[in-house]
Design an enzyme around this catalytic site. Sequence first.
Site, mmCIF file in Angstrom:
data_model
loop_
_atom_site.group_PDB
_atom_site.id
_atom_site.type_symbol
_atom_site.label_atom_id
_atom_site.label_comp_id
_atom_site.label_asym_id
_atom_site.label_seq_id
_atom_site.Cartn_x
_atom_site.Cartn_y
_atom_site.Cartn_z
ATOM 1 N N LYS A 11 3.904 -18.626 -4.014
ATOM 2 C CA LYS A 11 2.696 -19.181 -4.623
ATOM 3 C C LYS A 11 2.923 -19.578 -6.094
ATOM 4 O O LYS A 11 3.926 -19.202 -6.708
ATOM 5 C CB LYS A 11 1.570 -18.152 -4.503
ATOM 6 C CG LYS A 11 1.179 -17.842 -3.050
ATOM 7 C CD LYS A 11 -0.042 -16.944 -3.000
ATOM 8 C CE LYS A 11 -0.455 -16.658 -1.562
ATOM 9 N NZ LYS A 11 -1.715 -15.878 -1.497
ATOM 10 N N TYR A 51 -6.241 -23.218 4.193
ATOM 11 C CA TYR A 51 -7.014 -21.973 4.150
ATOM 12 C C TYR A 51 -8.398 -22.124 4.792
ATOM 13 O O TYR A 51 -9.309 -21.338 4.482
ATOM 14 C CB TYR A 51 -7.146 -21.496 2.705
ATOM 15 C CG TYR A 51 -5.912 -20.753 2.190
ATOM 16 C CD1 TYR A 51 -5.493 -19.575 2.791
ATOM 17 C CD2 TYR A 51 -5.193 -21.219 1.098
ATOM 18 C CE1 TYR A 51 -4.387 -18.882 2.334
ATOM 19 C CE2 TYR A 51 -4.077 -20.525 0.619
ATOM 20 C CZ TYR A 51 -3.690 -19.357 1.242
ATOM 21 O OH TYR A 51 -2.598 -18.658 0.791
ATOM 22 N N PHE A 59 -14.162 -15.879 -2.094
ATOM 23 C CA PHE A 59 -13.006 -16.189 -2.936
ATOM 24 C C PHE A 59 -12.369 -17.547 -2.623
ATOM 25 O O PHE A 59 -11.379 -17.929 -3.245
ATOM 26 C CB PHE A 59 -11.960 -15.070 -2.850
ATOM 27 C CG PHE A 59 -11.429 -14.796 -1.454
ATOM 28 C CD1 PHE A 59 -10.465 -15.604 -0.871
ATOM 29 C CD2 PHE A 59 -11.890 -13.698 -0.731
ATOM 30 C CE1 PHE A 59 -9.956 -15.346 0.395
ATOM 31 C CE2 PHE A 59 -11.396 -13.429 0.553
ATOM 32 C CZ PHE A 59 -10.426 -14.266 1.111
ATOM 33 N N ARG A 87 5.668 -9.479 6.721
ATOM 34 C CA ARG A 87 4.485 -8.806 6.153
ATOM 35 C C ARG A 87 4.873 -7.460 5.540
ATOM 36 O O ARG A 87 4.309 -7.043 4.535
ATOM 37 C CB ARG A 87 3.392 -8.674 7.212
ATOM 38 C CG ARG A 87 2.832 -10.077 7.562
ATOM 39 C CD ARG A 87 1.745 -10.048 8.596
ATOM 40 N NE ARG A 87 0.506 -9.495 8.095
ATOM 41 C CZ ARG A 87 -0.363 -10.177 7.333
ATOM 42 N NH1 ARG A 87 -0.088 -11.415 6.948
ATOM 43 N NH2 ARG A 87 -1.485 -9.619 6.944
ATOM 44 N N THR A 93 -1.874 -7.180 0.677
ATOM 45 C CA THR A 93 -2.465 -8.337 -0.020
ATOM 46 C C THR A 93 -2.778 -7.996 -1.475
ATOM 47 O O THR A 93 -2.517 -8.789 -2.385
ATOM 48 C CB THR A 93 -3.772 -8.761 0.696
ATOM 49 O OG1 THR A 93 -3.469 -9.013 2.071
ATOM 50 C CG2 THR A 93 -4.375 -10.001 0.069
ATOM 51 N N ARG A 104 5.144 -7.993 -3.352
ATOM 52 C CA ARG A 104 3.885 -7.985 -4.108
ATOM 53 C C ARG A 104 3.843 -6.836 -5.114
ATOM 54 O O ARG A 104 3.309 -6.998 -6.212
ATOM 55 C CB ARG A 104 2.692 -7.962 -3.153
ATOM 56 C CG ARG A 104 2.478 -9.338 -2.502
ATOM 57 C CD ARG A 104 1.541 -9.265 -1.344
ATOM 58 N NE ARG A 104 1.102 -10.573 -0.877
ATOM 59 C CZ ARG A 104 0.559 -10.773 0.328
ATOM 60 N NH1 ARG A 104 0.397 -9.764 1.162
ATOM 61 N NH2 ARG A 104 0.187 -11.989 0.680
ATOM 62 N N ASN A 114 -0.947 -13.390 -5.807
ATOM 63 C CA ASN A 114 -0.151 -12.327 -5.184
ATOM 64 C C ASN A 114 1.202 -12.818 -4.672
ATOM 65 O O ASN A 114 1.786 -12.243 -3.769
ATOM 66 C CB ASN A 114 -0.966 -11.599 -4.103
ATOM 67 C CG ASN A 114 -1.322 -12.479 -2.934
ATOM 68 O OD1 ASN A 114 -1.082 -13.686 -2.948
ATOM 69 N ND2 ASN A 114 -1.893 -11.893 -1.898
ATOM 70 N N HIS A 117 2.552 -15.764 0.528
ATOM 71 C CA HIS A 117 1.718 -15.761 1.730
ATOM 72 C C HIS A 117 2.639 -15.629 2.931
ATOM 73 O O HIS A 117 3.743 -16.176 2.933
ATOM 74 C CB HIS A 117 0.932 -17.075 1.852
ATOM 75 C CG HIS A 117 0.359 -17.299 3.227
ATOM 76 N ND1 HIS A 117 -0.831 -16.737 3.624
ATOM 77 C CD2 HIS A 117 0.839 -17.972 4.306
ATOM 78 C CE1 HIS A 117 -1.062 -17.061 4.893
ATOM 79 N NE2 HIS A 117 -0.067 -17.814 5.329
ATOM 80 N N GLU A 128 0.705 -22.761 11.311
ATOM 81 C CA GLU A 128 0.997 -22.926 9.881
ATOM 82 C C GLU A 128 2.335 -23.642 9.670
ATOM 83 O O GLU A 128 2.476 -24.450 8.742
ATOM 84 C CB GLU A 128 0.996 -21.557 9.185
ATOM 85 C CG GLU A 128 -0.394 -20.932 9.169
ATOM 86 C CD GLU A 128 -0.453 -19.594 8.439
ATOM 87 O OE1 GLU A 128 0.594 -19.109 7.954
ATOM 88 O OE2 GLU A 128 -1.564 -19.042 8.345
HETATM 89 P P1 CMP Z 1 -2.968 -14.925 1.665
HETATM 90 O O1 CMP Z 1 -2.063 -14.111 2.531
HETATM 91 O O2 CMP Z 1 -2.411 -16.177 1.122
HETATM 92 O O3 CMP Z 1 -4.299 -15.284 2.477
HETATM 93 C C1 CMP Z 1 -5.535 -15.509 1.841
HETATM 94 C C2 CMP Z 1 -5.486 -15.229 0.389
HETATM 95 O O4 CMP Z 1 -6.722 -15.101 -0.273
HETATM 96 C C3 CMP Z 1 -4.810 -13.909 0.149
HETATM 97 O O5 CMP Z 1 -3.434 -14.010 0.427
HETATM 98 C C4 CMP Z 1 -5.167 -13.632 -1.299
HETATM 99 O O6 CMP Z 1 -4.207 -14.140 -2.206
HETATM 100 C C5 CMP Z 1 -6.442 -14.421 -1.501
HETATM 101 N N1 CMP Z 1 -7.562 -13.586 -1.902
HETATM 102 C C6 CMP Z 1 -8.238 -13.721 -3.051
HETATM 103 N N2 CMP Z 1 -9.208 -12.812 -3.143
HETATM 104 C C7 CMP Z 1 -9.147 -12.070 -2.015
HETATM 105 C C8 CMP Z 1 -9.893 -10.964 -1.509
HETATM 106 N N3 CMP Z 1 -10.903 -10.420 -2.188
HETATM 107 N N4 CMP Z 1 -9.539 -10.464 -0.307
HETATM 108 C C9 CMP Z 1 -8.503 -11.010 0.411
HETATM 109 N N5 CMP Z 1 -7.780 -12.058 -0.028
HETATM 110 C C10 CMP Z 1 -8.089 -12.583 -1.226
#
Ligand code: CMP
Length: 140
Positions: A11, A51, A59, A87, A93, A104, A114, A117, A128
């Site tokens: 990212k 997304y 968010f 993962r 996350t 992370r 973070n 992905h 994807e």
């Molecule tokens: P990702 O795996 O890219 O999938 C969705 C993304 O939303 C997640 O990682 C986070 O970077 C982002 N995100 C931002 N805020 C939140 C939240 N409160 N809960 C979960 N994901 C979030």
Amino acid sequence: MAIERTLSIIKPDATRRNLTGRINAALEAAGLCIIAQKRLQLTRGQAEAFYAVHRERGFFHDLVNFMISGPVVVQVLEGEGAVARNREVMGATDPAKAAEGTIRKLFAESIEANSVHGSDSAENAATEIGFFFAAIEIVG
Ligand code: CMP
């Protein structure tokens, strides 16, 4: 366990800090092979489409703005149980909840910024991967 493929994104918070190589090294050390990779500047439309599953979440708007704030590196990873393995190496996350040694935990700035992905299922991985790559770009 079967050989799988998964979609990974490095990212903008990570590309901004020049962490692509260190993240790739962590993925490879975890037994994942990078079988396709390219650096892109996503458009708003592309980030919203990628997304789309999160579009009702509070968010979503901030997430899209973050994902277009700089370059991303999109990748296809291949290996034994690659979806779960990726993962594991990414960590939770929320970096505050991520295990020691995970990408992370090491690099993420926040739950939004973070660093990486990873697809959450084999089915979503196929969707994807198809979003970013043509078959001819994936060399397993
Ligand atoms: P990702 O795996 O890219 O999938 C969705 C993304 O939303 C997640 O990682 C986070 O970077 C982002 N995100 C931002 N805020 C939140 C939240 N409160 N809960 C979960 N994901 C979030």
